[in-house]
Motif scaffolding. Sequence first.
Motif, PDB file in Angstrom:
ATOM      1  N   SER A 148       0.814  -1.219   0.000  1.00  0.00           N
ATOM      2  CA  SER A 148       0.000   0.000   0.000  1.00  0.00           C
ATOM      3  C   SER A 148       0.846   1.267   0.000  1.00  0.00           C
ATOM      4  CB  SER A 148      -0.939   0.016   1.216  1.00  0.00           C
ATOM      5  OG  SER A 148      -1.892  -1.004   1.152  1.00  0.00           O
ATOM      6  N   VAL A 149       1.891   1.303   0.809  1.00  0.00           N
ATOM      7  CA  VAL A 149       2.662   2.540   0.960  1.00  0.00           C
ATOM      8  C   VAL A 149       3.401   2.887  -0.328  1.00  0.00           C
ATOM      9  CG1 VAL A 149       4.628   3.587   2.149  1.00  0.00           C
ATOM     10  CG2 VAL A 149       2.858   2.404   3.459  1.00  0.00           C
ATOM     11  N   LEU A 150       4.067   1.918  -0.934  1.00  0.00           N
ATOM     12  CA  LEU A 150       4.764   2.199  -2.188  1.00  0.00           C
ATOM     13  C   LEU A 150       3.764   2.517  -3.303  1.00  0.00           C
ATOM     14  CD1 LEU A 150       7.647  -0.438  -2.107  1.00  0.00           C
ATOM     15  CD2 LEU A 150       7.729   1.985  -1.493  1.00  0.00           C
ATOM     16  N   ILE A 170       0.931  10.324   3.789  1.00  0.00           N
ATOM     17  CA  ILE A 170       0.670   8.893   3.651  1.00  0.00           C
ATOM     18  C   ILE A 170       0.612   8.303   5.051  1.00  0.00           C
ATOM     19  CG2 ILE A 170       1.526   6.707   2.742  1.00  0.00           C
ATOM     20  CD1 ILE A 170       2.923   8.302   0.530  1.00  0.00           C
ATOM     21  N   VAL A 171      -0.545   7.778   5.421  1.00  0.00           N
ATOM     22  CA  VAL A 171      -0.755   7.200   6.747  1.00  0.00           C
ATOM     23  C   VAL A 171      -1.057   5.720   6.574  1.00  0.00           C
ATOM     24  CG1 VAL A 171      -2.110   7.263   8.871  1.00  0.00           C
ATOM     25  CG2 VAL A 171      -1.640   9.383   7.631  1.00  0.00           C
ATOM     26  N   ALA A 172      -0.287   4.878   7.269  1.00  0.00           N
ATOM     27  CA  ALA A 172      -0.495   3.432   7.213  1.00  0.00           C
ATOM     28  C   ALA A 172      -0.787   2.924   8.617  1.00  0.00           C
ATOM     29  CB  ALA A 172       0.743   2.737   6.655  1.00  0.00           C
ATOM     30  N   SER A 308      12.035  -7.604  14.379  1.00  0.00           N
ATOM     31  CA  SER A 308      11.852  -6.873  15.628  1.00  0.00           C
ATOM     32  C   SER A 308      10.400  -6.499  15.900  1.00  0.00           C
ATOM     33  CB  SER A 308      12.702  -5.593  15.621  1.00  0.00           C
ATOM     34  OG  SER A 308      14.080  -5.894  15.613  1.00  0.00           O
ATOM     35  N   LEU A 309       9.594  -6.324  14.849  1.00  0.00           N
ATOM     36  CA  LEU A 309       8.250  -5.775  15.008  1.00  0.00           C
ATOM     37  C   LEU A 309       7.139  -6.746  14.645  1.00  0.00           C
ATOM     38  CD1 LEU A 309       8.903  -2.237  13.461  1.00  0.00           C
ATOM     39  CD2 LEU A 309       8.792  -2.831  15.887  1.00  0.00           C
ATOM     40  N   GLY A 310       7.491  -7.910  14.118  1.00  0.00           N
ATOM     41  CA  GLY A 310       6.477  -8.815  13.609  1.00  0.00           C
ATOM     42  C   GLY A 310       5.951  -8.341  12.269  1.00  0.00           C
ATOM     43  N   ASP A 311       4.979  -9.074  11.744  1.00  0.00           N
ATOM     44  CA  ASP A 311       4.346  -8.692  10.477  1.00  0.00           C
ATOM     45  C   ASP A 311       3.369  -7.556  10.754  1.00  0.00           C
ATOM     46  OD1 ASP A 311       2.710  -8.474   8.195  1.00  0.00           O
ATOM     47  OD2 ASP A 311       3.047 -10.574   7.673  1.00  0.00           O
ATOM     48  N   THR A 312       3.676  -6.369  10.249  1.00  0.00           N
ATOM     49  CA  THR A 312       2.839  -5.189  10.486  1.00  0.00           C
ATOM     50  C   THR A 312       1.944  -4.867   9.296  1.00  0.00           C
ATOM     51  OG1 THR A 312       4.717  -3.808   9.808  1.00  0.00           O
ATOM     52  CG2 THR A 312       4.381  -4.144  12.179  1.00  0.00           C
ATOM     53  N   GLY A 313       1.772  -5.795   8.370  1.00  0.00           N
ATOM     54  CA  GLY A 313       0.806  -5.636   7.291  1.00  0.00           C
ATOM     55  C   GLY A 313       1.044  -4.403   6.452  1.00  0.00           C
ATOM     56  N   ALA A 314       0.021  -3.567   6.339  1.00  0.00           N
ATOM     57  CA  ALA A 314       0.076  -2.377   5.488  1.00  0.00           C
ATOM     58  C   ALA A 314       1.099  -1.356   5.967  1.00  0.00           C
ATOM     59  CB  ALA A 314      -1.305  -1.727   5.422  1.00  0.00           C
ATOM     60  N   VAL A 315       1.574  -1.476   7.206  1.00  0.00           N
ATOM     61  CA  VAL A 315       2.540  -0.510   7.743  1.00  0.00           C
ATOM     62  C   VAL A 315       3.971  -0.904   7.407  1.00  0.00           C
ATOM     63  CG1 VAL A 315       3.119   0.828   9.811  1.00  0.00           C
ATOM     64  CG2 VAL A 315       0.900  -0.255   9.644  1.00  0.00           C
ATOM     65  N   VAL A 340      14.045  -0.531  -1.297  1.00  0.00           N
ATOM     66  CA  VAL A 340      12.928  -0.934  -0.445  1.00  0.00           C
ATOM     67  C   VAL A 340      11.961  -1.744  -1.305  1.00  0.00           C
ATOM     68  CG1 VAL A 340      10.963  -0.148   0.921  1.00  0.00           C
ATOM     69  CG2 VAL A 340      13.135   1.077   1.065  1.00  0.00           C
ATOM     70  N   TRP A 341      11.562  -2.910  -0.826  1.00  0.00           N
ATOM     71  CA  TRP A 341      10.598  -3.713  -1.586  1.00  0.00           C
ATOM     72  C   TRP A 341       9.547  -4.305  -0.659  1.00  0.00           C
ATOM     73  CZ3 TRP A 341       9.853  -8.906  -0.590  1.00  0.00           C
ATOM     74  CH2 TRP A 341      10.876  -9.593   0.077  1.00  0.00           C
ATOM     75  N   SER A 342       8.358  -4.548  -1.226  1.00  0.00           N
ATOM     76  CA  SER A 342       7.227  -5.088  -0.471  1.00  0.00           C
ATOM     77  C   SER A 342       6.508  -6.140  -1.296  1.00  0.00           C
ATOM     78  CB  SER A 342       6.239  -3.975  -0.097  1.00  0.00           C
ATOM     79  OG  SER A 342       6.822  -3.007   0.745  1.00  0.00           O
ATOM     80  N   ARG A 343       5.893  -7.089  -0.592  1.00  0.00           N
ATOM     81  CA  ARG A 343       5.090  -8.126  -1.250  1.00  0.00           C
ATOM     82  C   ARG A 343       3.823  -8.343  -0.435  1.00  0.00           C
ATOM     83  NH1 ARG A 343       3.978 -13.487  -0.557  1.00  0.00           N
ATOM     84  NH2 ARG A 343       3.776 -14.842  -2.379  1.00  0.00           N
ATOM     85  N   ALA A 344       2.678  -8.186  -1.063  1.00  0.00           N
ATOM     86  CA  ALA A 344       1.394  -8.363  -0.387  1.00  0.00           C
ATOM     87  C   ALA A 344       0.994  -9.833  -0.365  1.00  0.00           C
ATOM     88  CB  ALA A 344       0.312  -7.544  -1.085  1.00  0.00           C
ATOM     89  N   ASP A 345       0.079 -10.179   0.530  1.00  0.00           N
ATOM     90  CA  ASP A 345      -0.417 -11.551   0.590  1.00  0.00           C
ATOM     91  C   ASP A 345      -1.090 -11.959  -0.714  1.00  0.00           C
ATOM     92  OD1 ASP A 345       0.484 -11.724   3.185  1.00  0.00           O
ATOM     93  OD2 ASP A 345      -1.460 -11.263   4.086  1.00  0.00           O
TER      94      ASP A 345
END
Length: 359
Positions: A148-150, A170-172, A308-315, A340-345
């Motif tokens: 979502s953020v990217l 941008i708020v996640a 360190s933070l676990g899976d924070t989903g959209a954040v 920076v890279w992201s992969r959604a479910d």
Amino acid sequence: MSLSITGLGLVCTLGHDVVSGCAALRCGMARPHPLDLQVASTGDEPGVESVVGHPLRGFSDGFVGLGLYGLLAEGAVRDLLAYSRVEPGDGHFWGDTGLFLCLSPARIPERDELEARLHERLPSLIMRRTRLGIRSEEQRVVPQGHVSVLAAMAAAAEAFSEGRLQRALIVAVDSLTSDLDVLEALAMSRRLKTPNLPVGLMPGEAAAALLVESESSVRRRGVRAEAVVEALRVRELPAQEVPPEGPPPVLRLSEVLDETLAGATRVGDVYGDLNGEQSRAMDWGMALARLDARSVLTNARAHWPAISLGDTGAVSGAISVAAATRSFVRNYAHGDEILVWSRADSGSVASGLLIRPRE
């Protein structure tokens, strides 16, 4: 089009502000805690044990649903306002700003109603609680989970190039720890890390805010960008599309990484979306093997915030961007370029390149 990052905000288990949170993240700190869900254990003494996650204890206790998401988002935005020294009552500033609210789609069908309520009411709730003057027509929800953020950054860049906006907030916000039904569904699908399943995700909870501006806005305001975002690439896939059309996730990830890295010279750090699930690790490893530009990443240091933070989903994407940006500010980045890279479910993937600003 390049984006300039001029403000950061973060509420997470390692700190309720972006400075302390990113500093603790750099140190490798973690504050896991047992959750309400218990699962069977077949150890030396068979019985039940609690699933461990990363809830925001002492901050979000007792809040659920819309109230929880509103509280977390408000905390992140207020931290951004303090960090960037922007006044919430500046009508001219916020009148040229768009809101991009990043959320995850409903993880189980029973939460479709909550998803609809968040889409409808959360943007106005954030505006009311923080007293920002962003126009309702410039408030947009981006419900694409981890990417979502990217994806919001790419949409903001398009709005800047068209002259519709000068900047974007941008708020996640996301929580995998507060809903017992969601935790049970994740456990049933064998996605949770449990005493009997060491490979899996640990649920997290967080909110983050980013202020991104066009280069002309940065020059006009006379502020300094803390990072510049370039080469944003997003490959979206509908969450309910089974089986996925087009190339499998590993190919989509290698495609977006290859396009993002096409103009890179030497990437010093990588912030990515590994969360403990084997499928994501395989996608990342196989994407590295396929990259034409893999030599650019030869000496890059890898960072996985979910450790360190676990899976924070959209954040998760916002946390990676904030941590990378702070590494430029505090001068511990290993170069002038950060991937920076992201992969959604759903299988959607996205990537971008953060550049150290010129003096």
